[in-house]
Design a protein around this motif. Structure first.
Motif, PDB file in Angstrom:
ATOM      1  N   ILE A 171       0.873  -1.184   0.000  1.00 56.02           N
ATOM      2  CA  ILE A 171       0.000   0.000   0.000  1.00 56.02           C
ATOM      3  C   ILE A 171       0.905   1.227   0.000  1.00 56.02           C
ATOM      4  CG2 ILE A 171      -1.709   1.330   1.294  1.00 56.02           C
ATOM      5  CD1 ILE A 171      -2.673  -1.342   2.471  1.00 56.02           C
ATOM      6  N   LYS A 172       0.882   1.975  -1.085  1.00 57.00           N
ATOM      7  CA  LYS A 172       1.788   3.111  -1.206  1.00 57.00           C
ATOM      8  C   LYS A 172       1.198   4.391  -0.599  1.00 57.00           C
ATOM      9  CE  LYS A 172       4.392   1.473  -5.215  1.00 57.00           C
ATOM     10  NZ  LYS A 172       3.939   0.064  -5.076  1.00 57.00           N
ATOM     11  N   GLU A 173      -0.106   4.604  -0.741  1.00 56.83           N
ATOM     12  CA  GLU A 173      -0.742   5.823  -0.217  1.00 56.83           C
ATOM     13  C   GLU A 173      -1.655   5.449   0.952  1.00 56.83           C
ATOM     14  OE1 GLU A 173      -1.674   8.994  -3.251  1.00 56.83           O
ATOM     15  OE2 GLU A 173      -1.773   7.222  -4.551  1.00 56.83           O
ATOM     16  N   TYR A 174      -1.038   5.137   2.077  1.00 59.88           N
ATOM     17  CA  TYR A 174      -1.811   4.653   3.219  1.00 59.88           C
ATOM     18  C   TYR A 174      -2.676   5.757   3.846  1.00 59.88           C
ATOM     19  CZ  TYR A 174       2.456   6.342   5.524  1.00 59.88           C
ATOM     20  OH  TYR A 174       3.525   7.104   5.925  1.00 59.88           O
ATOM     21  N   LYS A 175      -2.219   7.009   3.787  1.00 61.21           N
ATOM     22  CA  LYS A 175      -3.041   8.098   4.344  1.00 61.21           C
ATOM     23  C   LYS A 175      -4.293   8.322   3.493  1.00 61.21           C
ATOM     24  CE  LYS A 175       0.473  10.638   6.923  1.00 61.21           C
ATOM     25  NZ  LYS A 175       1.121  11.950   7.176  1.00 61.21           N
ATOM     26  N   LYS A 176      -4.155   8.145   2.197  1.00 64.73           N
ATOM     27  CA  LYS A 176      -5.318   8.236   1.312  1.00 64.73           C
ATOM     28  C   LYS A 176      -6.317   7.133   1.649  1.00 64.73           C
ATOM     29  CE  LYS A 176      -6.569   8.259  -3.613  1.00 64.73           C
ATOM     30  NZ  LYS A 176      -6.041   8.152  -5.001  1.00 64.73           N
ATOM     31  N   LEU A 177      -5.809   5.943   1.951  1.00 62.30           N
ATOM     32  CA  LEU A 177      -6.663   4.841   2.377  1.00 62.30           C
ATOM     33  C   LEU A 177      -7.372   5.192   3.678  1.00 62.30           C
ATOM     34  CD1 LEU A 177      -7.673   1.909   2.202  1.00 62.30           C
ATOM     35  CD2 LEU A 177      -5.521   1.190   3.278  1.00 62.30           C
ATOM     36  N   GLY A 178      -6.653   5.845   4.595  1.00 56.60           N
ATOM     37  CA  GLY A 178      -7.253   6.263   5.856  1.00 56.60           C
ATOM     38  C   GLY A 178      -8.417   7.214   5.649  1.00 56.60           C
ATOM     39  N   LEU A 179      -8.253   8.181   4.748  1.00 57.87           N
ATOM     40  CA  LEU A 179      -9.342   9.122   4.462  1.00 57.87           C
ATOM     41  C   LEU A 179     -10.527   8.414   3.810  1.00 57.87           C
ATOM     42  CD1 LEU A 179      -7.431  12.290   3.209  1.00 57.87           C
ATOM     43  CD2 LEU A 179      -8.901  12.114   5.234  1.00 57.87           C
ATOM     44  N   GLU A 180     -10.227   7.425   2.975  1.00 54.33           N
ATOM     45  CA  GLU A 180     -11.296   6.644   2.357  1.00 54.33           C
ATOM     46  C   GLU A 180     -12.113   5.934   3.436  1.00 54.33           C
ATOM     47  OE1 GLU A 180     -11.799   3.233  -1.165  1.00 54.33           O
ATOM     48  OE2 GLU A 180      -9.800   3.863  -0.516  1.00 54.33           O
ATOM     49  N   MET A 181     -11.440   5.403   4.444  1.00 51.95           N
ATOM     50  CA  MET A 181     -12.131   4.744   5.550  1.00 51.95           C
ATOM     51  C   MET A 181     -12.999   5.723   6.334  1.00 51.95           C
ATOM     52  SD  MET A 181      -9.584   2.022   7.348  1.00 51.95           S
ATOM     53  CE  MET A 181      -8.718   3.368   8.115  1.00 51.95           C
ATOM     54  N   PHE A 182     -12.445   6.902   6.618  1.00 50.00           N
ATOM     55  CA  PHE A 182     -13.204   7.876   7.401  1.00 50.00           C
ATOM     56  C   PHE A 182     -14.387   8.431   6.623  1.00 50.00           C
ATOM     57  CE2 PHE A 182      -9.700   7.754  10.386  1.00 50.00           C
ATOM     58  CZ  PHE A 182     -10.363   7.919  11.594  1.00 50.00           C
ATOM     59  N   ASN A 183     -14.291   8.449   5.305  1.00 51.03           N
ATOM     60  CA  ASN A 183     -15.455   8.835   4.508  1.00 51.03           C
ATOM     61  C   ASN A 183     -16.568   7.794   4.644  1.00 51.03           C
ATOM     62  OD1 ASN A 183     -14.903  11.381   3.287  1.00 51.03           O
ATOM     63  ND2 ASN A 183     -13.387  10.407   1.958  1.00 51.03           N
ATOM     64  N   VAL A 184     -16.169   6.527   4.711  1.00 48.50           N
ATOM     65  CA  VAL A 184     -17.152   5.462   4.949  1.00 48.50           C
ATOM     66  C   VAL A 184     -17.773   5.639   6.332  1.00 48.50           C
ATOM     67  CG1 VAL A 184     -17.444   2.977   5.300  1.00 48.50           C
ATOM     68  CG2 VAL A 184     -16.043   3.805   3.393  1.00 48.50           C
ATOM     69  N   LYS A 185     -16.924   5.909   7.324  1.00 51.21           N
ATOM     70  CA  LYS A 185     -17.393   6.092   8.704  1.00 51.21           C
ATOM     71  C   LYS A 185     -18.315   7.312   8.812  1.00 51.21           C
ATOM     72  CE  LYS A 185     -14.535   5.185  12.133  1.00 51.21           C
ATOM     73  NZ  LYS A 185     -13.491   5.276  13.185  1.00 51.21           N
ATOM     74  N   SER A 186     -18.100   8.313   7.954  1.00 54.56           N
ATOM     75  CA  SER A 186     -18.889   9.540   8.001  1.00 54.56           C
ATOM     76  C   SER A 186     -20.285   9.388   7.411  1.00 54.56           C
ATOM     77  CB  SER A 186     -18.157  10.667   7.246  1.00 54.56           C
ATOM     78  OG  SER A 186     -16.930  10.981   7.866  1.00 54.56           O
ATOM     79  N   ASN A 187     -20.571   8.258   6.822  1.00 54.25           N
ATOM     80  CA  ASN A 187     -21.878   8.040   6.206  1.00 54.25           C
ATOM     81  C   ASN A 187     -22.922   7.746   7.286  1.00 54.25           C
ATOM     82  OD1 ASN A 187     -24.002   7.542   4.503  1.00 54.25           O
ATOM     83  ND2 ASN A 187     -23.296   5.513   3.876  1.00 54.25           N
ATOM     84  N   ILE A 188     -23.670   8.768   7.672  1.00 56.35           N
ATOM     85  CA  ILE A 188     -24.686   8.607   8.725  1.00 56.35           C
ATOM     86  C   ILE A 188     -26.106   8.715   8.169  1.00 56.35           C
ATOM     87  CG2 ILE A 188     -23.132   9.482  10.505  1.00 56.35           C
ATOM     88  CD1 ILE A 188     -24.640  12.164  10.339  1.00 56.35           C
ATOM     89  N   LYS A 189     -26.220   8.939   6.890  1.00 52.32           N
ATOM     90  CA  LYS A 189     -27.531   9.131   6.267  1.00 52.32           C
ATOM     91  C   LYS A 189     -28.385   7.880   6.418  1.00 52.32           C
ATOM     92  CE  LYS A 189     -29.718  10.756   1.995  1.00 52.32           C
ATOM     93  NZ  LYS A 189     -29.498  11.205   0.597  1.00 52.32           N
ATOM     94  N   GLY A 190     -29.577   8.075   6.959  1.00 50.35           N
ATOM     95  CA  GLY A 190     -30.522   6.971   7.066  1.00 50.35           C
ATOM     96  C   GLY A 190     -30.303   6.049   8.250  1.00 50.35           C
ATOM     97  N   VAL A 191     -29.272   6.309   9.065  1.00 47.01           N
ATOM     98  CA  VAL A 191     -28.999   5.455  10.223  1.00 47.01           C
ATOM     99  C   VAL A 191     -29.856   5.921  11.399  1.00 47.01           C
ATOM    100  CG1 VAL A 191     -27.227   4.576  11.793  1.00 47.01           C
ATOM    101  CG2 VAL A 191     -26.624   5.134   9.422  1.00 47.01           C
ATOM    102  N   ALA A 192     -30.481   4.992  12.086  1.00 51.01           N
ATOM    103  CA  ALA A 192     -31.347   5.328  13.221  1.00 51.01           C
ATOM    104  C   ALA A 192     -30.545   6.023  14.324  1.00 51.01           C
ATOM    105  CB  ALA A 192     -32.007   4.064  13.769  1.00 51.01           C
ATOM    106  N   ILE A 193     -31.179   6.949  15.019  1.00 53.99           N
ATOM    107  CA  ILE A 193     -30.520   7.735  16.063  1.00 53.99           C
ATOM    108  C   ILE A 193     -29.909   6.834  17.137  1.00 53.99           C
ATOM    109  CG2 ILE A 193     -30.876   9.387  17.931  1.00 53.99           C
ATOM    110  CD1 ILE A 193     -30.759  10.681  15.190  1.00 53.99           C
ATOM    111  N   ASP A 194     -30.656   5.834  17.594  1.00 54.05           N
ATOM    112  CA  ASP A 194     -30.129   4.957  18.649  1.00 54.05           C
ATOM    113  C   ASP A 194     -28.925   4.163  18.161  1.00 54.05           C
ATOM    114  OD1 ASP A 194     -31.784   3.488  16.920  1.00 54.05           O
ATOM    115  OD2 ASP A 194     -32.276   2.017  18.455  1.00 54.05           O
ATOM    116  N   GLN A 195     -28.911   3.814  16.869  1.00 57.57           N
ATOM    117  CA  GLN A 195     -27.763   3.089  16.318  1.00 57.57           C
ATOM    118  C   GLN A 195     -26.540   3.988  16.225  1.00 57.57           C
ATOM    119  OE1 GLN A 195     -29.090   1.422  12.590  1.00 57.57           O
ATOM    120  NE2 GLN A 195     -30.345  -0.137  13.586  1.00 57.57           N
TER     121      GLN A 195
END
Length: 306
Positions: A171-195
């Motif tokens: 993996i040459k661009e590991y920080k780019k991979l990290g941002l890709e992960m955090f973009n996934v983590k940032s997806n809160i649309k449609g998730v129930a409040i309690d979840q």
């Protein structure tokens, strides 16, 4: 059979750690199975899918069975019958949590930012080669737990280990991979409040007071603008339903480097004294706060002691 398991609301360090350790133990002749006691979050599923790794099987009972703990070392975060299990080992990077055993056990605990940093050390100790896909997942776990090296929990050992794992995984661009992960983590649309509240939520006994602290990490805190009041209401509900004295929810912006902390508490004076702040409308901002473990828990626990 040895079951390798993380805490009951598993994050990527917990899930990947179970997979990596189970592989390691099998390689050194200890029959092992990676398991989980909770649901896999979106970030962890992204990592497993991206690097073609099987998810740990669900298992929530370990009475009279061998279990190896990863990323926690207390009874509160484990299965309900963990006290009746045969705990054979621990790999963790948190403070000691009161585990007691009747026999000696294998313990790898370090003051680092991620359990997978320690797991890499274990692979080296046993002279076992790490497969590329497991190395990639371990790299991701470190990037997640250290907030791409920004967290105050991050050490030089974490950054060095992450780079070594990235090299193994090509993996040459590991920080780019990290941002890709955090973009996934940032997806809160449609998730129930309690979840959302329980996505990364931990319970603590602080000098006789039950305290719950959750955290949501995103790349843009404005994502919460439309649901912030619902999160406050949900946090109050969790507090009442589960008998907490205090519940905090950290809305952490990894780009702005800080957290908006939502509060539901019977001890507002303790919360305010912990960081010398004022709670206004059930919230306050804590600049440069990225770590629950290092910047939240020690401060509020100390003030509950007073």
């Amino acid at each position: 059979m040895r079951y390798v398991c993380g805490h009951k609301i598993p994050d990527s360090d917990s899930i990947v750690g179970a997979v990596a350790l189970a592989y390691l133990f099998n390689q050194i002749g200890i029959k092992s199975q990676a398991v989980r006691t909770g649901e896999i979050n979106d970030e962890s599923r992204f990592i497993l899918d991206k690097f073609c790794l099987d998810e740990p099987i669900f298992k929530d009972s370990f009475k009279d069975q061998d279990i190896y703990l990863v990323d926690f070392n207390n009874y509160q975060e484990g299965a309900d019958d963990l006290v009746d299990a045969n705990i054979v080992g621990i790999t963790d990077h948190h403070k000691m949590g009161g585990i007691k055993t009747s026999k000696p056990l294998d313990v790898w605990i370090r003051a680092v930012g991620c359990s997978n940093t320690i797991i890499k050390e274990m692979f080296d100790f046993y002279d076992i080669k790490i497969p590329k896909n497991i190395a990639a997942a371990m790299c991701c776990a470190i990037l997640s737990d250290t907030v791409i090296f920004k967290s105050p929990t991050c050490t030089k050992i974490d950054t060095t280990t992450c780079k070594e794992l990235a090299k193994i995984a090509n993996i040459k661009e590991y920080k780019k991979l990290g941002l890709e992960m955090f973009n996934v983590k940032s997806n809160i649309k449609g998730v129930a409040i309690d979840q959302l509240i329980k996505r990364d939520f931990k319970s603590f006994d602080m000098h006789g007071k039950k305290v719950g602290i959750g955290q949501l990490e995103v790349v843009d805190i404005t994502l919460f603008d439309d649901i912030k009041e619902q999160l406050k209401d949900g946090l109050r509900q969790v507090k009442e339903d589960e008998g907490f004295d205090t519940c905090l929810l950290l809305l952490t912006d990894i780009i702005a480097m800080g957290s908006l902390i939502l509060v539901a508490s019977d001890s507002i004076d303790v919360v305010q004294r912990s960081w010398d702040i004022k709670v206004v409308d059930s919230e306050f901002w804590l600049d440069r706060c990225l770590s629950r473990k290092k910047q939240i828990v020690p401060y509020i626990e100390q003030n509950f002691k007073q």
